[in-house]
Each structure stands twice: as C-alpha cells, then as structure tokens.
Write an enzyme that holds these catalytic residues in place. Structure first.
Site, PDB file in Angstrom:
ATOM      1  N   LYS A 209      10.802  65.705 -33.513  1.00  0.00           N
ATOM      2  CA  LYS A 209      10.656  66.811 -34.468  1.00  0.00           C
ATOM      3  C   LYS A 209       9.214  67.305 -34.481  1.00  0.00           C
ATOM      4  CE  LYS A 209      11.479  67.714 -39.374  1.00  0.00           C
ATOM      5  NZ  LYS A 209      12.017  67.176 -40.622  1.00  0.00           N
ATOM      6  N   GLU A 215       4.846  56.778 -30.046  1.00  0.00           N
ATOM      7  CA  GLU A 215       5.759  56.126 -29.104  1.00  0.00           C
ATOM      8  C   GLU A 215       6.381  57.156 -28.168  1.00  0.00           C
ATOM      9  OE1 GLU A 215       5.659  55.734 -32.365  1.00  0.00           O
ATOM     10  OE2 GLU A 215       6.079  53.661 -32.964  1.00  0.00           O
ATOM     11  N   GLY A 270      14.735  63.659 -40.122  1.00  0.00           N
ATOM     12  CA  GLY A 270      14.960  62.918 -38.870  1.00  0.00           C
ATOM     13  C   GLY A 270      16.269  62.148 -38.878  1.00  0.00           C
ATOM     14  N   ARG A 271      16.505  61.385 -39.946  1.00  0.00           N
ATOM     15  CA  ARG A 271      17.697  60.526 -39.976  1.00  0.00           C
ATOM     16  C   ARG A 271      18.972  61.320 -40.265  1.00  0.00           C
ATOM     17  NH1 ARG A 271      14.061  59.728 -43.723  1.00  0.00           N
ATOM     18  NH2 ARG A 271      14.483  59.894 -45.948  1.00  0.00           N
ATOM     19  N   GLU A 356      15.853  53.982 -45.195  1.00  0.00           N
ATOM     20  CA  GLU A 356      14.738  54.929 -45.212  1.00  0.00           C
ATOM     21  C   GLU A 356      14.964  55.941 -46.339  1.00  0.00           C
ATOM     22  OE1 GLU A 356      12.551  55.833 -41.325  1.00  0.00           O
ATOM     23  OE2 GLU A 356      13.512  57.726 -41.790  1.00  0.00           O
ATOM     24  N   HIS A 387      32.094  34.777 -36.238  1.00  0.00           N
ATOM     25  CA  HIS A 387      31.708  33.494 -35.632  1.00  0.00           C
ATOM     26  C   HIS A 387      30.236  33.204 -35.857  1.00  0.00           C
ATOM     27  CE1 HIS A 387      35.609  33.048 -33.635  1.00  0.00           C
ATOM     28  NE2 HIS A 387      35.592  34.373 -33.738  1.00  0.00           N
ATOM     29  N   LYS A 507       2.759  55.506 -38.806  1.00  0.00           N
ATOM     30  CA  LYS A 507       2.306  56.411 -37.750  1.00  0.00           C
ATOM     31  C   LYS A 507       0.775  56.452 -37.661  1.00  0.00           C
ATOM     32  CE  LYS A 507       6.427  59.296 -37.370  1.00  0.00           C
ATOM     33  NZ  LYS A 507       7.019  60.608 -37.274  1.00  0.00           N
TER      34      LYS A 507
HETATM   35  C1  G6Q Z   1      13.431  59.938 -40.077  1.00  0.00           C
HETATM   36  C2  G6Q Z   1      12.037  59.566 -39.987  1.00  0.00           C
HETATM   37  C3  G6Q Z   1      11.616  58.974 -38.656  1.00  0.00           C
HETATM   38  C4  G6Q Z   1      11.455  59.986 -37.541  1.00  0.00           C
HETATM   39  C5  G6Q Z   1      10.727  59.326 -36.382  1.00  0.00           C
HETATM   40  C6  G6Q Z   1      10.526  60.249 -35.199  1.00  0.00           C
HETATM   41  O1  G6Q Z   1      13.955  60.415 -41.045  1.00  0.00           O
HETATM   42  O2  G6Q Z   1      11.236  60.625 -40.343  1.00  0.00           O
HETATM   43  O3  G6Q Z   1      12.501  57.959 -38.226  1.00  0.00           O
HETATM   44  O4  G6Q Z   1      12.685  60.491 -37.138  1.00  0.00           O
HETATM   45  O5  G6Q Z   1       9.497  58.841 -36.834  1.00  0.00           O
HETATM   46  O6  G6Q Z   1       9.810  61.380 -35.549  1.00  0.00           O
HETATM   47  P1  G6Q Z   1       9.710  62.597 -34.581  1.00  0.00           P
HETATM   48  O7  G6Q Z   1      11.058  63.154 -34.353  1.00  0.00           O
HETATM   49  O8  G6Q Z   1       8.782  63.577 -35.231  1.00  0.00           O
HETATM   50  O9  G6Q Z   1       9.131  62.058 -33.281  1.00  0.00           O
END
Ligand code: G6Q
Length: 544
Positions: A209, A215, A270-271, A356, A387, A507
């Site tokens: 996003k 990462e 994001g989620r 989250e 199990h 971050k």
């Molecule tokens: C989700 C969070 C988080 C995010 C990641 C990746 O709700 O905000 O999990 O999706 O940190 O972020 P980017 O899409 O900006 O790389």
C-alpha cells in the site's frame, strides 16, 4: 471528542453482569435437557452459511441482553456510518470502505463527495484484463517466453489475504501456474521461493500500500537484481514486474511503469484489502470470473450484515458471543478450527484480522478501557489439532471458545475421507459441550484411581459453521462474516478497529539498529545493557 458513557456503566452491560452471575455455572447438559429442541432453535442460516450457536453457555435471555447492549451502544448507526463512508477510522481520519471493494457495478458509495464504485470496477477490469493475458500466455516475458511463475512480494495485509485466498481456492486455480509468496525479510524466504524458477518465466507482483515497507522493498530490490542478473537487461523490468500500491510516485521511482500499476485507496485497510488489487495474485490464479464470484460472496454477507435484524444477523451474533466470553467469562483466546485442508492459512489470516483490529487499549476518545478487548486468535485445520492442542481445550483449566468450520461436500471426494472428517467436527463439538461424567467413566470399567483423569467436565462452548462447499463465493461469505464480527466487537468496545499504531512502531524501530549492525567500525551504542550486549555479540560473530 466528548467522552461517551462508559461501557461498564451501561444498563445493558450491568444487566449482562447480573445475568452472568446467575447463569455462568449452568451446564450445557442442563440447558439441552431442559430444552431438547435447543439445537433446532439456536441456529441462524443466511446467505448459505449455517451457524449453530446452541452449544454456547447462553440462554434466550443472554442473547436478548447482548442485543440490548448492541442497541444501547448504537451498533446500527455504527454499521450505517461505515457503509456510508464516514471517517470511522478516527485516529487516521479515514473512511473504512472495504465493503465498496465488492459493491456491484452501478451502486454508489461517496467518499469526500466522490463516488468510489466506478473506480473500483475500473481497477477490477484492468486486473481482469491483465490476469487473462497471463493465463492465456499472451503476456510474454522479456525473452518471449510465457509467464509460468507468479511471486507476490508483500507482508502483513499485503500478504496474508492473498496467501490465504490462494490456498483456500487452489482447487479452482490454474495448475500450470506456480504461485508463491515472499513476505519475510529473512533472505531464506526469497531464496527458497526462487531457487528452482526460470527468471524468464517469472512475474513479480510487488504488493505494498505504501511502497515503503522495509521487508517488501528489500525483497523487491532483491527480486529486481535476481531478474536482471539472469535476464541481463533493464528493459526486462517492464515485463516481469507489476505493482499494487496507492503510492504511484514510489512505484515509478522503483522503475515500474505506471501502466503496470494497479491502484487502491487509503480507505482500504491492509488487513481488509484482499478484495482490492492486493488480490491480483488470487485473480491470476483462479481467473477473473472466480474472483468476481468471491466478491459476490463478500457482498452477500455485507448486505446481510447491513440489513438483517440483530437476532438473525450472523456477524452480529458471532461478535456478541465473542464479547460475552471475552468480558464476562474472562476467556483469553478463541480457537478457529477449519475442517478443510484448503483453509490451512485461514487461522493465520484471522489472527491479523482480529488481533490487529481489536488489540487496542484505549477508546475512540483516547481514554483507557477498563475491560478486556480483542481475544487472541489461533488454530489449525482439523483433524490435525485433535492430536496436539485439543487436550487443553477438553481438559485444561482455561475456557477456550472454538469456531468449528466445515463443508458438507468435499472438493476431493476420496472414499470415506469426508464422512470421517465431518464426523470429527460433530464429535468434538459434542464432547466439548457434554463431556463425560465420573459415573459414565466408572460404568466403562475404569479403575477408581484413573477416573478423575478420564473425566471430561464438558460445558466448553463452540460455534459450528457449516457451508455446502468451499467455493470462491462461500470463501467470500466466510471472510466477510469474520470482518463484520470484528467490527461488531470493536463497536461494543468503542475502540478504533481500523488503525494499527503497534505495526507502525515496528516499521520504525529497526531503523535505528540497522546502521549499528552494518557499521564497519565499532559503533557507539546507547541502548539498554541487554540490547547493547546482544548487538556486540552479533557483530563479533556475524563474519567470524
Ligand atoms: C494491515 C497493516 C499491515 C500492513 C503491512 C504492509 O492492516 O497495516 O499489516 O498491511 O505492514 O504494509 P504495506 O502494504 O504498506 O507494505
């Protein structure tokens, strides 16, 4: 912002507390024997999902009081505010409109005076066109070979949804394509995902996003180097890299042409983004038609959530039951147990969605809560968990409400497998509810000394969710069910379910230490003595 009335001072909350004091010891054995038709009554079916909540430690009065609580906190108005595009993510001043991602063409949802639904469909159409070109081989790699491998690079919300959906819908995927996901900054993730792949046949989708996440950007640059080292030409980027982002400037800076970028919007968390362009890998794998069927499933649940009365509303009931255990019984966790191998990543996906969203310690106005908020989510697909950790669910000292998820028809019919699988769903929920008394254990001929060990107290609450078959559509319904259950819980707790300041912290934290690890001369360290010592030890050994 004016302080709202304290949740625990509300009349409905106090009525629930008094009710809890009266009924919390009542056993499910009693509840079922007093009302033999309980199992036929305490279920709701909507949009093809059947939810049995009869094996919960509730009476009709509990449900009535929980609904009273929902009404008292204004859940209906909160739902309307989300669907209307109000900025209900107050700490980021953003609308929360994942529901717009699955709104059918022709509907209208306004954000800041602009209808966002046409834009949603414009992106979906571009995704469909691109996916079709990958799937039919007309999109060629730099050397003219067709693309056979898709690697999504993203993390958190830009990874977990796509991975979960790909695994869940693998049955519907094009088996000629290899689809992989790289999320971890640990180089092993990238190395293992690419080691057997031909760069000339590999497309990277950089999903971020913000397009600034450490990462993802590290993996994206490594992917670029990997491709260029094998294909030997800068121009290859245009054929082997596409981006999914809201940040066009950073995408262009990376070297991806804006025409190979699929956008989304700041009102998609994001989620909550697996239905947006973040789902591009899913669409390539299963095709646009299946992807749209998944969106239709989401939409059906959205409409149900928006319009059904609370006592017949699946996400509302689920959310209220979660509050009941979390806040009154003091349950710390929820186990989610899909009896469907394709849903093996569903618990991990739900972990992010629920924890989250509702792992918050202050209310919307910033004052601390004085009650428990979001529970810990965890789980594994059945029957594997039986199990291992089910022992604790059956006989431990903790109360662990469980969600069992099953499908009536198998996607891979194989002898007796499916009946055996589903018999376990029903048997587990039954055993958890009713247990086994000392008398029953004795009657089986168990010696006295062993009886206490073999007794099952029972009275362990479970929800059973049944759908006919795992399809793109039913997956959409299931995910939306949990999204809106999370919303319901967050509304009751009066927290912002849509921000994630804890993630933002992560971050920035590492940024300070990176140069200290990489410095060629001994850096001056000013952390605590533990962190300093760890950094020194790592530096000493890193290159030895
Ligand atoms: C989700 C969070 C988080 C995010 C990641 C990746 O709700 O905000 O999990 O999706 O940190 O972020 P980017 O899409 O900006 O790389």
């Amino acid at each position: 912002m004016a302080s709202a009335m304290k949740l625990t001072d509300r009349q409905a909350w106090q009525a629930l507390q008094a009710h809890y004091n009266q009924i919390h010891n009542r056993h499910l054995r009693t509840l079922f024997s007093e009302d033999p038709k309980r199992g036929e009554r305490m279920n709701v079916e909507a949009v093809g999902l059947y939810l049995d909540y009869s094996k919960h430690r509730v009476t009709d009065e509990t449900i009535r009081l929980l609904i009273e609580l929902a009404e008292e906190i204004g859940l209906r108005a909160r739902i309307d505010a989300m669907f209307r595009g109000d900025k209900i993510n107050v700490t980021e001043q953003r609308a929360v409109l994942h529901v717009a991602l699955r709104a059918p063409r022709g509907e209208s949802i306004m954000v800041d005076g602009k209808d966002v639904v046409p834009e949603v469909h414009e992106v979906l159409d571009r995704m469909a066109d691109f996916s079709a070109r990958i799937r039919d081989g007309s999109w060629k790699g730099h050397t003219g070979k067709r693309i056979r491998n898709i690697i999504n690079i993203g993390i958190g919300g830009s990874d977990l949804g796509p991975v979960m959906a790909y695994e869940a819908l693998r049955h519907y995927s094009d088996r000629n394509l290899t689809v992989r996901f790289v999320s971890n900054v640990d180089g092993t993730d990238f190395a293992e995902a690419t080691r057997d792949l031909d760069a000339a046949e590999t497309l990277f989708i950089i999903s971020s996003k913000t397009f600034t996440t450490l990462e993802t950007m590290t993996n994206a640059h490594t992917a670029r180097e990997w491709s260029l080292s094998k294909l030997g030409d800068e121009k290859a980027v245009a054929k082997h890299f596409v981006a999914v982002s809201t940040n066009a400037a950073e995408v262009t800076k990376f070297g991806i042409d804006a025409k190979n970028m699929f956008g989304f919007w700041d009102w998609v968390g994001g989620r909550y983004s697996m239905d947006s362009a973040i789902g591009l890998s899913t669409m390539i794998a299963i095709g646009a038609e299946n992807f749209r069927a998944m969106l239709a499933g989401f939409h059906a649940m959205d409409e149900h959530f928006r319009s059904a009365p609370f006592n017949r509303n699946l996400p509302v009931l689920m959310g209220l039951l979660a509050v009941w255990y979390n806040d009154f019984f003091g349950a710390q966790t929820v186990a989610v147990l899909p009896y469907e191998q394709y849903l093996k990543r569903f618990p991990a996906y739900l972990q992010q969605l629920t924890m989250e969203s509702n792992g918050k310690h202050v209310m919307l106005d910033g004052t601390p809560v004085d009650y428990q908020t979001g529970p810990i989510f965890w789980g594994e697909p059945g029957t594997n968990g039986q199990h291992s950790f089910y022992q604790m669910i059956h006989q431990g000292t903790k109360i662990i409400p469980c969600d069992f998820i099953g499908f009536c028809r198998p996607l891979n019919p194989l002898g007796r497998h499916h009946d055996l699988l589903l018999s376990n769903v029903f048997a587990q929920a039954e055993a958890l509810a009713f247990g086994k008394t000392p008398e029953q254990v004795k009657a089986e001929g168990t010696p006295d000394w062993l009886v206490p060990h073999r007794v099952f107290e029972g009275n362990r609450p479970t929800t059973t969710i049944l759908a006919d078959e795992l399809t793109p559509e039913s997956l959409g319904k299931l995910v939306a069910l949990y999204e809106h259950s999370v919303f319901t819980q967050g509304a009751i707790w009066n927290i912002d379910s849509f921000d994630q300041w804890g993630v933002e912290l992560g971050k920035v934290l590492a940024q300070r230490i990176i140069p200290e690890l990489e410095a060629s001369t001994e850096p001056k360290l000013a952390h605590d003595s533990s962190t300093n010592t760890l950094i020194r030890r790592y530096r000493e050994r890193r290159h030895s």
